[in-house]
Design a protein around this motif. Sequence first.
Motif, PDB file in Angstrom:
ATOM      1  N   SER A 259     -58.396 -28.325 -13.636  1.00 47.32           N
ATOM      2  CA  SER A 259     -57.909 -28.799 -15.406  1.00 47.32           C
ATOM      3  C   SER A 259     -56.583 -29.350 -15.929  1.00 47.32           C
TER       4      SER A 259
ATOM      5  N   ASP B  42     -65.233 -31.787 -15.986  1.00 52.94           N
ATOM      6  CA  ASP B  42     -64.469 -31.060 -15.738  1.00 52.94           C
ATOM      7  C   ASP B  42     -65.328 -29.646 -14.534  1.00 52.94           C
TER       8      ASP B  42
ATOM      9  N   THR C 195     -62.112 -21.980 -14.117  1.00 57.62           N
ATOM     10  CA  THR C 195     -62.892 -22.655 -14.505  1.00 57.62           C
ATOM     11  C   THR C 195     -64.345 -22.692 -14.000  1.00 57.62           C
TER      12      THR C 195
ATOM     13  N   HIS D 119     -58.911 -24.004 -19.783  1.00 60.21           N
ATOM     14  CA  HIS D 119     -57.986 -22.748 -19.065  1.00 60.21           C
ATOM     15  C   HIS D 119     -57.456 -23.101 -18.015  1.00 60.21           C
TER      16      HIS D 119
HETATM   17 MG   LIG Z   1     -60.194 -25.256 -13.545  1.00 59.45          MG
END
Ligand SMILES: [Mg+2]
Length: 281
Positions: free
Chosen positions: A50, A89, A70, A62
Amino acid sequence: MTSEPIKPQTTSPCEGCPAHNAQNLLKLGISMDEWDYVVALAGNPNTGKSTVFNALTGLRQHTGNWPGKTVGRAEGGFSFGGSRFKLIDLPGTYSLLSTSFDEEIARDFILFGQPDVTIIVVDATRLERNLNLVLQVLEITDRAVICLNLMDEARRYGLTIDDRRLARDLGVPVVPTAARQREGLDQLLQAVSDVASGKVVCRPHRVNSGLPAIQRAVFQLTEKLQQVYPQLPNARWVALRLLDGDRNIIQAVERGELGNLALPSTSEVSQALDQQLEMIN
Ligand SMILES: [Mg+2]
Ligand SMILES: Nc1nc2c(ncn2[C@@H]2O[C@H](COP(=O)(O)OP(=O)(O)OP(=O)(O)O)[C@@H](O)[C@H]2O)c(=O)[nH]1
């Protein structure tokens, strides 16, 4: 939407070198109506996926120092070298055989989302453990780039990694990065762009599946899967898992849940599986 160029690195020895022109990157946030390439961010939990995603898209997924942050899939975009990239992501996963819901989201996208390039983000301080997922992903795709992240931590522990040797052994580009400091991200973008456009052709390391009887069974079951599920990418991987007796995959195939496939007629695949298992045993 954010669309500022990435800040030039201050730590790179290549600073000022035109080949690593940071101004090439345009963060597109979530504004992604059209794209040239889809790129997935895969990797073990807590490796910096991320952080890379945020740095490239300008979004704010986040991040934090514990695994499992995530929990769904996030999309964003950037443009680099004249092409538009859609970046996905994914939740962290230790293995493509994993069974938790978040790991399934990652697994299904890596296996069946057909990304043009898969970036596998690995923790340079825990390389051996991270290579498990790397080898699994390299079994199923020809287009991957290893983002050897947390290099600052590796240096702090006195670890040196021969990234060129690693790239040669794995058969895909390996780019050392420290994503939190944005170190190496321009080189990462260049590698992703080269693999996406076909300028760089990967020759991924594959583990030989061994005995002729097993190879034959895998081949025949793969053929049957392809007949019954013509749109199924990675039928060979599914065949291997079926022969392995993976209950989740067997159920997913029976229910037609893999990659949101339409409900197929499963009896043919089940029959073919039974036949192959009888021949092996
Ligand atoms: Mg992540
Ligand atoms: N020192 C250092 N920390 C980093 C680097 N990249 C990311 N981090 C930190 O590592 C932690 C995990 O980063 P994330 O980006 O949330 O990791 P993730 O892979 O998305 O994690 P999950 O979504 O939980 O799988 C955060 O505290 C980041 O700030 C890096 O290159 N060096």
